[in-house]
Design a protein around this motif. Structure first.
Motif, PDB file in Angstrom:
ATOM      1  N   LEU A   1      58.252 -34.581  -0.742  1.00 47.12           N
ATOM      2  CA  LEU A   1      58.338 -34.755  -2.013  1.00 47.12           C
ATOM      3  C   LEU A   1      58.693 -33.530  -2.840  1.00 47.12           C
ATOM      4  O   LEU A   1      59.640 -33.267  -3.605  1.00 47.12           O
ATOM      5  CB  LEU A   1      57.369 -35.520  -2.664  1.00 47.12           C
ATOM      6  N   VAL A   2      57.808 -32.666  -2.503  1.00 47.99           N
ATOM      7  CA  VAL A   2      58.009 -31.319  -3.190  1.00 47.99           C
ATOM      8  C   VAL A   2      59.425 -30.481  -2.828  1.00 47.99           C
ATOM      9  O   VAL A   2      60.243 -30.158  -3.784  1.00 47.99           O
ATOM     10  CB  VAL A   2      56.936 -30.318  -2.988  1.00 47.99           C
ATOM     11  N   LEU A   3      59.599 -30.835  -1.563  1.00 46.76           N
ATOM     12  CA  LEU A   3      60.886 -30.160  -1.020  1.00 46.76           C
ATOM     13  C   LEU A   3      62.118 -30.828  -1.758  1.00 46.76           C
ATOM     14  O   LEU A   3      62.951 -30.047  -2.210  1.00 46.76           O
ATOM     15  CB  LEU A   3      60.964 -30.383   0.550  1.00 46.76           C
TER      16      LEU A   3
ATOM     17  N   LEU B   1      64.377 -37.895  -8.767  1.00 46.13           N
ATOM     18  CA  LEU B   1      63.554 -36.371  -9.370  1.00 46.13           C
ATOM     19  C   LEU B   1      64.366 -35.476 -10.074  1.00 46.13           C
ATOM     20  O   LEU B   1      63.952 -34.900 -10.933  1.00 46.13           O
ATOM     21  CB  LEU B   1      62.888 -35.887  -8.097  1.00 46.13           C
TER      22      LEU B   1
ATOM     23  N   ALA C   1      62.272 -32.331  -4.568  1.00 46.45           N
ATOM     24  CA  ALA C   1      62.078 -32.134  -5.987  1.00 46.45           C
ATOM     25  C   ALA C   1      62.607 -30.600  -6.341  1.00 46.45           C
ATOM     26  O   ALA C   1      63.544 -30.609  -7.226  1.00 46.45           O
ATOM     27  CB  ALA C   1      60.839 -32.149  -6.643  1.00 46.45           C
ATOM     28  N   VAL C   2      62.233 -29.715  -5.366  1.00 45.27           N
ATOM     29  CA  VAL C   2      62.802 -28.432  -5.574  1.00 45.27           C
ATOM     30  C   VAL C   2      64.302 -28.243  -5.186  1.00 45.27           C
ATOM     31  O   VAL C   2      65.105 -27.649  -5.808  1.00 45.27           O
ATOM     32  CB  VAL C   2      62.029 -27.367  -4.893  1.00 45.27           C
ATOM     33  N   LEU C   3      64.809 -28.879  -4.068  1.00 42.00           N
ATOM     34  CA  LEU C   3      66.249 -29.150  -3.719  1.00 42.00           C
ATOM     35  C   LEU C   3      66.904 -29.695  -5.043  1.00 42.00           C
ATOM     36  O   LEU C   3      67.993 -29.040  -5.345  1.00 42.00           O
ATOM     37  CB  LEU C   3      66.104 -30.126  -2.585  1.00 42.00           C
TER      38      LEU C   3
ATOM     39  N   ILE D   1      65.059 -36.574 -13.406  1.00 37.30           N
ATOM     40  CA  ILE D   1      64.065 -36.330 -14.065  1.00 37.30           C
ATOM     41  C   ILE D   1      63.642 -34.950 -14.589  1.00 37.30           C
ATOM     42  O   ILE D   1      63.550 -34.893 -15.802  1.00 37.30           O
ATOM     43  CB  ILE D   1      62.700 -37.043 -13.279  1.00 37.30           C
ATOM     44  N   VAL D   2      63.892 -34.073 -13.512  1.00 34.56           N
ATOM     45  CA  VAL D   2      63.688 -32.658 -14.087  1.00 34.56           C
ATOM     46  C   VAL D   2      64.741 -32.435 -15.212  1.00 34.56           C
ATOM     47  O   VAL D   2      64.341 -31.629 -16.236  1.00 34.56           O
ATOM     48  CB  VAL D   2      63.813 -31.720 -12.774  1.00 34.56           C
TER      49      VAL D   2
ATOM     50  N   THR E   1      66.046 -29.469  -8.245  1.00 34.71           N
ATOM     51  CA  THR E   1      66.233 -28.544  -9.156  1.00 34.71           C
ATOM     52  C   THR E   1      67.257 -27.341  -8.920  1.00 34.71           C
ATOM     53  O   THR E   1      67.896 -26.952  -9.816  1.00 34.71           O
ATOM     54  CB  THR E   1      64.850 -27.999  -9.109  1.00 34.71           C
ATOM     55  N   VAL E   2      67.072 -27.010  -7.802  1.00 33.70           N
ATOM     56  CA  VAL E   2      67.954 -25.636  -7.467  1.00 33.70           C
ATOM     57  C   VAL E   2      69.282 -26.083  -7.569  1.00 33.70           C
ATOM     58  O   VAL E   2      70.263 -25.408  -8.066  1.00 33.70           O
ATOM     59  CB  VAL E   2      67.500 -25.140  -6.066  1.00 33.70           C
TER      60      VAL E   2
ATOM     61  N   LYS F   1      54.548 -32.572   0.907  1.00 38.47           N
ATOM     62  CA  LYS F   1      55.505 -31.625   1.300  1.00 38.47           C
ATOM     63  C   LYS F   1      56.896 -32.048   1.081  1.00 38.47           C
ATOM     64  O   LYS F   1      57.837 -31.177   0.779  1.00 38.47           O
ATOM     65  CB  LYS F   1      55.324 -31.289   2.975  1.00 38.47           C
TER      66      LYS F   1
END
Lengths: 193, 261, 591
Positions: free
Chosen positions: A10-12, A76, A14-16, A79-80, A18-19, A8
């Motif tokens: 890590l996904v947060l 992250l 990564a999404v942060l 990387i994206v 990205t956005v 959870k």
């Protein structure tokens, strides 16, 4: 002290990344128009927004409050950007990201992830910008240029404002919305009542 | 997938990524235009030959980093002390500046064209799978990045929706168009963060409830890592090493000491 | 298989527990339906079983939950996934991977299924969810309904022994609902999992098969989060039907009608819905009840239009201006713009003051695009839109929010001053939000968020209000709250245009209906004329609900249809009265 990062977290993170990367990109688009107008000085104009590139690390650290989150958030995000957006900077972006993430995280780590006042955020922006400056200066050959000092000052100020103080505004806003209630920051705020 | 088949596309993504990374790092220490120029020509030919990239895509792909390269040349030429070549009013161009600028600009071109070859020949998801398989990237990190990618795919649409939803209540300018500005950007940006973080939580729960992290696990379509990849890697390293050695032998190679003038 | 013993769940920020002393035992292969108003803790119950509570969502849990003999506290969500499959709310946004087949393969890879067997199982699972043709599609290109069905396939593919389904049909049109129902039924037939279903579109989920299509057992959670009933579905619905209606739940039609009319003739509840003479007589009585005004519009035909579209073509594609998509060279061919073809063309539409127009059409027909173009947010691909600047309410209220308090949200964009303060106070009162004025908009319930977004738009006093699926995903009480607000706005002279695929709401609210299909308008006229136009509805693949169909045939007049539907809505009391709060429902409906 050492707490494992959950999926959870890590996904947060990564999404942060990205956005915020997307928003930074949108802002740079608008800014590019200005830097084109500035001609050769346009290269300098890029520095004003640099702090925006740092903001993900303090936000991630303040929400998750575990060691290395700031560094991981920056990595992250890069990387994206490299893998999926095809950044022309190439994989070196990841190196820059790790360095500035380490800088941004350092002040929080020194408080053992317990203090989240304006000063810590400001220091975070300052260190993030400062660390990565010397790497970029080497990579882009800024050493020995007449503009060296000016570049440094602009980037540090940008780091403090966009990469530090703005992060606190965003984090406080997010905490009020409830979307981060299930992370360390939410537990902490709930405990304080 | 959308990546078209080519010699380069068949190579292992982790190997390609590692090579791109290694070459980029090696070039960090090269500060003369001749070595970079030689590598650029070789890289250009190699990418065209091995990736089957269409000329139009190659040219368009050059645009962003050519812009960066030109900027690097200009700013170094104008802002570096040294022997004056020409002068336009207060602006003066120096020999040292031109040389460093050209070196940095050409280096940007080399990394740019190699990145382009990497991008057109590599599927991002296969790369992540391969990094997990061959570079021991953690499973959770791998899927967190993929979740980031999913978010990225939705962002333009979500952003547009939010901008529309906010524009409805915004004041209008003289031409009757909703007023924008930094405040409006900030509010929309915050809304985008909020909806994306809600989505992040749902993605994490979905991944966990589908058993991500159970062991043992299998991989449905593993990415191949073959002897050919080894030959490919050795070849790339030999060429880059050869060029740098040759450049040093001819006395053209310069390192970071040029920055100090 | 599953046992919940005296469990109480409380969230740190809420004073009262969400679930209170809940007990539930589920045998292997047993199916149960969870009923209750929104906020009663239905989703919380599912999160408890999947282990999301307490492992991922912060909450205090008393009592024990055991799944397959393991206490959920002593394990992880990931380990529990060997037993439990979860289809969470808003599943389309839980699609994690870039292509459909990878998405469905993931649960199998995680359970170490032999790679050679995976491809076949992907096909089977997708086919069962009715989306076999989407296997190689990129998930970014799925519609909401398609994404939901792909998520269902991913939840079913590993054949978990316990299946948790949280509103599996919320995004679907009637064809999609049928596909989901049959996918679940075929899984149950194949390997007999235990199922816990939370669904609030029960009438559509049950379909024409009625109660027989629902799980055999039901539990009811009351507003305090305690189990108010647990037993065979028919019995629970007949005993608790009235309470559930009063709590604002949607019920299967026959249960609703039996509950409303069952006791009237003194006879025992009949369980036969529309086919029962008692129910028919009751509905006709409602239809003939002349004491409530039937707001079917006629007089405004003469008023001048406030918004007029002529020869309008709409499309989402436009010349890149400020916000271009990031360059994605990697996707090569994919990224190329398709040849320009508008979603809709040749649309002529006039909207008059005080008129309520429903916009009908299948998923993807272009309803949202048309509304955005009418709102002036997308430029017309051809033709013109003339009129005052409309207001618009979006499908997801969170997309609209800009402020940190409800009051601030409603006053946003207005000149500060006493006039604005008074307007905000009046709107807070009118929409039952006064007690929430200082709350953060993002922390409200779904129905409250929707009311805030409507009130905030009405504050601007625009002549036209456009609304994209304004009752989407709301429980019945919240739906009635929103339709009442829209009707009140129309009574004040605002022209209202809303899209919907809930024809009962359309028949209750709209004066006029416009059907879009096949790239243009296929019907436009008084709402009941359009609802009687079978070929127009069919071309838009819209299915008339049994209740509306029966009323159209038997109510005697259009006004009668409207009266009967309004009287049925009156069975749901207005929003929970808070201290000092005025009624949320305007006087046209409240008797």
């Amino acid at each position: 002290m050492w707490k494992r990062l959950t999926l959870k977290d890590l996904v947060l993170v990564a999404v942060l990344g990205t956005v915020l990367g997307f928003l930074y990109w949108a802002l740079v688009q608008a800014w590019t128009a200005l830097s084109v107008l500035m001609g050769p000085a346009g290269d300098l104009a890029q520095h004003f927004l640099l702090g925006g590139w740092l903001i993900v690390a303090p936000i991630a650290v303040a929400i998750v409050r575990k060691p290395f989150v700031g560094v991981i958030a920056e990595i992250l995000a890069s990387i994206v950007e490299v893998v999926f957006l095809g950044s022309a900077v190439g994989p070196l972006l990841i190196v820059a990201a790790a360095i500035q993430g380490a800088g941004s995280e350092l002040p929080f780590a020194l408080t053992r992830y317990r203090r989240f006042g304006w000063a810590v955020y400001a220091l975070s922006g300052l260190c993030g910008a400062g660390f990565v400056f010397f790497y970029s200066a080497f990579r882009s050959g800024w050493y020995g240029q007449d503009l060296f000092l000016l570049r440094l000052v602009v980037q540090l100020v940008s780091g403090i404002v966009l990469g530090g103080l703005l992060a606190k505004v965003v984090v406080d806003g997010l905490a009020k919305t409830g979307v981060v209630d299930n992370f360390a920051i939410g537990r902490e705020l709930a405990r304080k009542g | 997938m959308t990546v078209t088949d080519s010699a380069l596309a068949r190579r292992n993504p982790t190997v390609k990524f590692a090579l791109l990374f290694a070459v980029s790092v090696a070039l960090l220490f090269v500060f003369d235009p001749f070595t970079s120029a030689a590598l650029y020509v070789i890289a250009l030919v190699a990418v065209i030959a091995s990736s089957g990239i269409r000329p139009r895509a190659l040219l368009l792909g050059h645009l962003p980093f050519v812009g960066v390269a030109v900027g690097l040349v200009l700013v170094n030429a104008l802002s570096r002390p040294g022997v004056e070549v020409v002068r336009f009013g207060v602006l003066r161009v120096t020999e040292e500046g031109l040389e460093v600028g050209a070196a940095l600009g050409l280096r940007t071109l080399v990394i740019g064209v190699l990145s382009l070859g990497f991008i057109v020949s590599t599927d991002g998801v296969r790369l992540m799978t391969s990094l997990h398989e061959h570079a021991r990237l953690g499973l959770r990190v791998t899927y967190a990045v993929l979740a980031g990618y999913r978010t990225l795919e939705e962002l333009p649409r979500e952003w547009q929706l939010i901008r529309h939803a906010h524009a409805v209540r915004a004041g209008v300018d003289r031409r009757g168009r909703p007023r924008g500005g930094l405040g409006a950007f900030g509010r929309a940006a915050f809304a985008l963060l909020v909806v994306s973080l809600r989505r992040a939580e749902r993605l994490a729960i979905a991944l966990e409830s589908r058993g991500l992290g159970l062991s043992p696990r299998t991989t449905w379509r593993p990415v191949a890592l073959t002897a050919t990849d080894g030959v490919f890697a050795a070849g790339v390293i030999a060429v880059v090493g050869g060029v740098i050695t040759a450049s040093a032998a001819f006395g053209a190679l310069r390192g970071a000491e040029v920055l100090a003038g | 298989m599953l046992s919940i013993e005296a469990v109480t769940v409380a969230f740190t920020r809420r004073r009262d527990p969400v679930l209170r002393d809940v007990c539930l035992d589920l045998a292997p292969g047993e199916q149960v339906l969870v009923l209750g108003s929104s906020g009663a803790g239905k989703s919380t119950l599912l999160q408890l079983v999947s282990g999301v509570i307490p492992h991922s969502v912060v909450a205090t849990v008393d009592g024990t939950v055991t799944v397959g003999g393991v206490d959920t506290r002593d394990t992880t969500v990931v380990e529990l996934s060997r037993t439990v499959g979860l289809l969470a709310q808003d599943p389309a946004s839980g699609v994690c991977l870039p292509t459909v087949e990878e998405e469905v393969a993931l649960p199998l890879e995680n359970r170490a299924v032999d790679p050679a067997a995976i491809s076949g199982r992907i096909d089977t699972a997708l086919a069962a969810a009715g989306v076999g043709h989407l296997r190689e599609r990129r998930t970014a290109r799925l519609s909401g309904g398609e994404g939901q069905r792909v998520s269902l396939a991913a939840a079913l593919v590993a054949e978990p022994a316990v299946l948790l389904l949280d509103e599996p049909t919320s995004m679907l049109d009637s064809a999609g609902v049928a596909a989901v129902r049959s996918a679940i039924a075929s899984s149950v037939a194949r390997y007999a999992p235990a199922v816990i279903l939370v669904e609030h579109r029960l009438d559509e989920f049950a379909g024409r098969a009625g109660l027989d299509a629902l799980p055999g057992r039901s539990i009811v959670l009351d507003a305090a989060g305690a189990v108010a009933a647990d037993g065979p579905t028919r019995e629970v619905l007949s005993v608790h039907g009235r309470d559930l209606i009063a709590a604002g739940c949607w019920l299967p039609l026959e249960s609703e009608l039996d509950a409303v009319f069952g006791g009237r003739s003194g006879a025992a509840p009949s369980h036969t819905g529309l086919s029962s003479p008692g129910v028919r007589a009751g509905l006709l009585e409602f239809a003939g009840a002349t004491e409530i005004a039937s707001p079917v519009l006629a007089a405004t035909e003469l008023a001048a239009p406030v918004l007029a579209a002529t020869g309008l073509a709409v499309s989402r594609e436009r010349r890149p201006r400020r916000t271009r998509e990031p360059r994605r060279p990697r996707r090569g061919r994919d990224a190329r713009p398709e040849p320009f073809a508008p979603v809709l063309a040749g649309v002529d539409l006039e909207v008059r003051p005080g008129e309520i127009v429903a916009l009908l059409g299948a998923n993807g027909a272009g309803k949202s695009t048309l509304l955005l173009t009418l709102a002036g947010l997308l430029p017309p691909a051809a033709g013109t839109v003339v009129g005052a600047r409309p207001g618009m309410v979006f499908q997801n209220p969170e997309h609209q929010f800009v402020a940190h308090t409800v009051a601030g949200e409603i006053g946003f964009g207005l000149a500060p001053g006493p006039a604005t303060d008074a307007l905000v106070a009046r709107l807070l009162d009118d929409h039952g939000l006064a007690h929430l004025a200082q709350q953060h908009p993002h922390r409200l319930s779904g129905g409250e968020k929707r009311r805030v977004s409507v009130a905030a738009m009405l504050a601007h006093g625009r002549a036209v209000l456009l609304a994209d699926e304004p009752t989407f995903a709301l429980d019945r009480r919240a739906t009635i709250g929103v339709t009442s607000a829209l009707r009140a706005a129309a009574t004040d002279g605002t022209a209202v245009v809303f899209s919907s695929h809930d024809l009962r709401t359309v028949a209750t609210l709209a004066d006029r209906a416009v059907v879009i299909a096949e790239g243009g308008v296929v019907a436009d006229g008084p709402v009941f004329d359009v609802l009687r136009d079978a070929s127009a509805l069919e071309s838009a693949s819209i299915e008339l609900p049994a209740l509306v169909e029966w009323l159209l045939q038997n109510a005697g007049s259009d006004a009668g249809v409207r009266r009967a539907l309004l009287r049925l809505d009156e069975q749901v009391p207005a929003d929970r009265p808070a201290v000092g709060q005025t009624a949320a429902v305007p006087s046209t409906v409240a008797s």
